[in-house]
Design an enzyme around this catalytic site. Structure first.
Site, PDB file in Angstrom:
ATOM      1  N   SER A 162       0.945  -1.283  -0.085  1.00 28.98           N
ATOM      2  CA  SER A 162       0.075  -0.080   0.048  1.00 28.98           C
ATOM      3  C   SER A 162       0.830   1.063  -0.008  1.00 28.98           C
ATOM      4  O   SER A 162       1.707   1.203  -0.869  1.00 28.98           O
ATOM      5  CB  SER A 162      -1.015  -0.057   1.254  1.00 28.98           C
ATOM      6  OG  SER A 162      -1.883   1.033   1.051  1.00 28.98           O
ATOM      7  N   ARG A 233     -12.500   6.628   8.363  1.00 29.25           N
ATOM      8  CA  ARG A 233     -11.905   5.230   8.282  1.00 29.25           C
ATOM      9  C   ARG A 233     -12.923   4.231   7.506  1.00 29.25           C
ATOM     10  O   ARG A 233     -12.739   3.419   6.839  1.00 29.25           O
ATOM     11  CB  ARG A 233     -11.970   4.737   9.752  1.00 29.25           C
ATOM     12  CG  ARG A 233     -11.553   3.340  10.024  1.00 29.25           C
ATOM     13  CD  ARG A 233      -9.957   3.139   9.465  1.00 29.25           C
ATOM     14  NE  ARG A 233      -9.387   2.200   9.753  1.00 29.25           N
ATOM     15  CZ  ARG A 233      -8.255   1.551   9.257  1.00 29.25           C
ATOM     16  NH1 ARG A 233      -7.627   2.314   8.454  1.00 29.25           N
ATOM     17  NH2 ARG A 233      -7.472   0.557   9.556  1.00 29.25           N
ATOM     18  N   ASP A 337      -7.945  -5.802  -6.575  1.00 30.94           N
ATOM     19  CA  ASP A 337      -7.717  -4.475  -5.872  1.00 30.94           C
ATOM     20  C   ASP A 337      -8.075  -3.106  -6.725  1.00 30.94           C
ATOM     21  O   ASP A 337      -7.360  -2.979  -7.905  1.00 30.94           O
ATOM     22  CB  ASP A 337      -6.098  -4.484  -5.606  1.00 30.94           C
ATOM     23  CG  ASP A 337      -5.706  -3.304  -4.453  1.00 30.94           C
ATOM     24  OD1 ASP A 337      -6.436  -2.377  -4.369  1.00 30.94           O
ATOM     25  OD2 ASP A 337      -4.578  -3.292  -4.264  1.00 30.94           O
ATOM     26  N   HIS A 370      -8.133  -4.733  -2.040  1.00 33.89           N
ATOM     27  CA  HIS A 370      -6.707  -4.153  -1.360  1.00 33.89           C
ATOM     28  C   HIS A 370      -6.295  -4.865  -0.113  1.00 33.89           C
ATOM     29  O   HIS A 370      -4.869  -5.047  -0.111  1.00 33.89           O
ATOM     30  CB  HIS A 370      -6.775  -2.617  -1.116  1.00 33.89           C
ATOM     31  CG  HIS A 370      -5.570  -2.076  -1.007  1.00 33.89           C
ATOM     32  ND1 HIS A 370      -4.471  -1.947  -1.865  1.00 33.89           N
ATOM     33  CD2 HIS A 370      -5.148  -1.244   0.126  1.00 33.89           C
ATOM     34  CE1 HIS A 370      -3.467  -1.228  -1.288  1.00 33.89           C
ATOM     35  NE2 HIS A 370      -3.785  -0.929  -0.048  1.00 33.89           N
ATOM     36  N   ASP A 371      -7.092  -5.267   0.650  1.00 32.57           N
ATOM     37  CA  ASP A 371      -6.528  -6.128   1.948  1.00 32.57           C
ATOM     38  C   ASP A 371      -6.033  -7.220   1.438  1.00 32.57           C
ATOM     39  O   ASP A 371      -5.424  -8.180   2.442  1.00 32.57           O
ATOM     40  CB  ASP A 371      -7.987  -6.481   2.592  1.00 32.57           C
ATOM     41  CG  ASP A 371      -8.144  -5.533   3.955  1.00 32.57           C
ATOM     42  OD1 ASP A 371      -7.220  -4.779   4.190  1.00 32.57           O
ATOM     43  OD2 ASP A 371      -9.257  -5.499   4.460  1.00 32.57           O
TER      44      ASP A 371
END
EC number: 2.3.1.31
Length: 415
Positions: A162, A233, A337, A370-371
């Site tokens: 990231s 968040r 992603d 993305h995780d």
């Protein structure tokens, strides 16, 4: 596993914005240093120096998945997450029996390294928004000074995902003579406009919170802008997941009225008629946990650093920026992603190739979003382990791929 957890006083540190403050950097090391086996691991946006350790649980976390004991959390400034324990440790891809692993919390964060929530020695109060603006370049220079402080010379590899991957790229650009191999994971040379927009909305959520008060909220008698940080968040978490993973995890299912009673959400009288969905419950839960451990001003500063980063800054192109690097590179990306896409990683791989660098691009077919770099260690670990050991030698290459990059969906290394 031999581990050191400490804070280094690096003295007065001048940031790229031109301002200087005394800088302390929280860091952890694992393993034994033999003069040539150092691996620097760069954390993602809201991660800490606590890269590995025994965990009780693991799951999606958007940069910081996993939990361990409460005392470990206290020792890392409130973050109990050892965020890459499945990749770093004895017998893991980054084997701490073989490598001396260093991970440092970046300037501007709130996990032990000096940042907006830290006390300004001149005023006796928190810096708040008086803290200097920080950049990814500042993170990299601070890490280099930390390694000097620790007596670490040339680095075998720098690895990160990231925005930590941007940190990796900056090492290749700024200190090409100090590192042999770089592994930027789930990252890009710069953010695209869509992600810039999402980050901008997230910051506006914080600065329009009634408790923001211009960033002056760190005193004991003041309430922090938790509602704004919670929304920021939540926006981030939407970016960490893919459509497929969200459909699989939540669908359109209702979480039930009882779940809403405990939700971290504003009053919504009209909402009583409609279902409170599992995806809402998940976002509210993540927000509730996050505001307990992270500082809103740090979130502003770190997202600004990520948004500002451009590998080609000061150069004619990305390839020109990387031209001084003579080592090897492994770029890893994930098909699901959309935060940092496969196409962005391919352009990054092109830049390494154009610069004459031995490089490979490994694409993982994944619907985790993305995780994925955190929650799919079985996909990240093998190519990373082999690259650290042997560089790009022995990679699986398609006969039709004249550039000798691993093709999309194919394994980079032979089994």
């Amino acid at each position: 596993m031999n581990r050191t957890r400490d804070t280094a006083d690096l003295g007065n540190f001048e940031f790229e914005c031109g301002r200087a403050v005394p800088l302390e950097v929280a860091y952890e090391t694992y393993g034994e240093y033999d003069g040539r086996n150092a691996v620097l691991v760069c954390h993602a946006l809201t991660g800490s120096a606590h890269v590995t350790g025994p965990k009780r649980a693991h799951g999606d976390g958007g940069d910081d998945a996993g939990e361990e004991s409460d005392d470990a959390g206290a020792a890392t400034g409130g973050q109990a997450a050892a965020w890459w324990s499945d990749v770093v440790g004895p017998g893991k891809a980054i084997d701490t029996r073989e490598y001396f692993v260093v991970c440092a919390n970046v300037p501007g964060s709130c996990y032990g390294t000096t940042g907006p929530a830290s006390i300004d020695p001149e005023t006796g109060e928190a810096y708040g928004t008086d803290f200097p603006a920080v950049t990814v370049g500042d993170w990299t220079r601070a890490q280099a000074r930390l390694l000097d402080h620790l007596g670490v010379g040339p680095v075998h590899a720098v690895v990160g995902g990231s925005v930590g991957g941007m940190n990796v790229l900056e090492w290749a650009k700024r200190y090409p003579e100090r590192v042999d191999r770089v592994v930027p994971i789930a990252t890009a040379a710069r953010l695209d406009p869509q992600m810039l927009a999402i980050d901008a909305v997230a910051r506006r959520a914080i600065t329009t919170d009634p408790n923001w008060n211009g960033g002056d909220y760190h005193g004991d008698d003041r309430d922090p802008p938790t509602d704004g940080l919670a929304i920021a968040r939540q926006l981030g978490h939407v970016g960490y997941l893919s459509k497929e993973s969200m459909d699989r995890k939540f669908g359109r299912r209702s979480a039930g009225r009882a779940a809403m009673a405990d939700a971290f959400a504003p009053d919504d009288p009209a909402g009583e008629y409609f279902p409170y969905r599992e995806v809402e419950s998940y976002l509210d839960y993540q927000a509730e946990k996050f505001v307990e451990r992270f500082d809103a001003t740090s979130y502003l500063y770190l997202t600004r650093a990520m948004d500002h980063y451009d590998l080609s800054s000061g150069y004619d192109s990305d390839a020109d920026a990387l031209a001084g690097f003579s080592g090897e590179a492994l770029v890893i990306s994930f098909t699901g992603d959309w935060h940092f896409t496969v196409e962005q990683s391919e352009r990054l791989a092109d830049a390494f190739e154009t610069a004459g660098i031995d490089a490979a691009h490994h694409v993982v077919e994944s619907d985790h979003g993305h995780d994925a770099f955190l929650v799919e260690p079985e996909e990240v670990g093998p190519p990373l382990r082999d690259f650290l050991a042997a560089g790009v030698e022995g990679r699986a290459v398609s006969d039709a791929d004249e550039r000798e990059f691993a093709p999309v969906h194919a394994s980079l290394f032979g089994k």
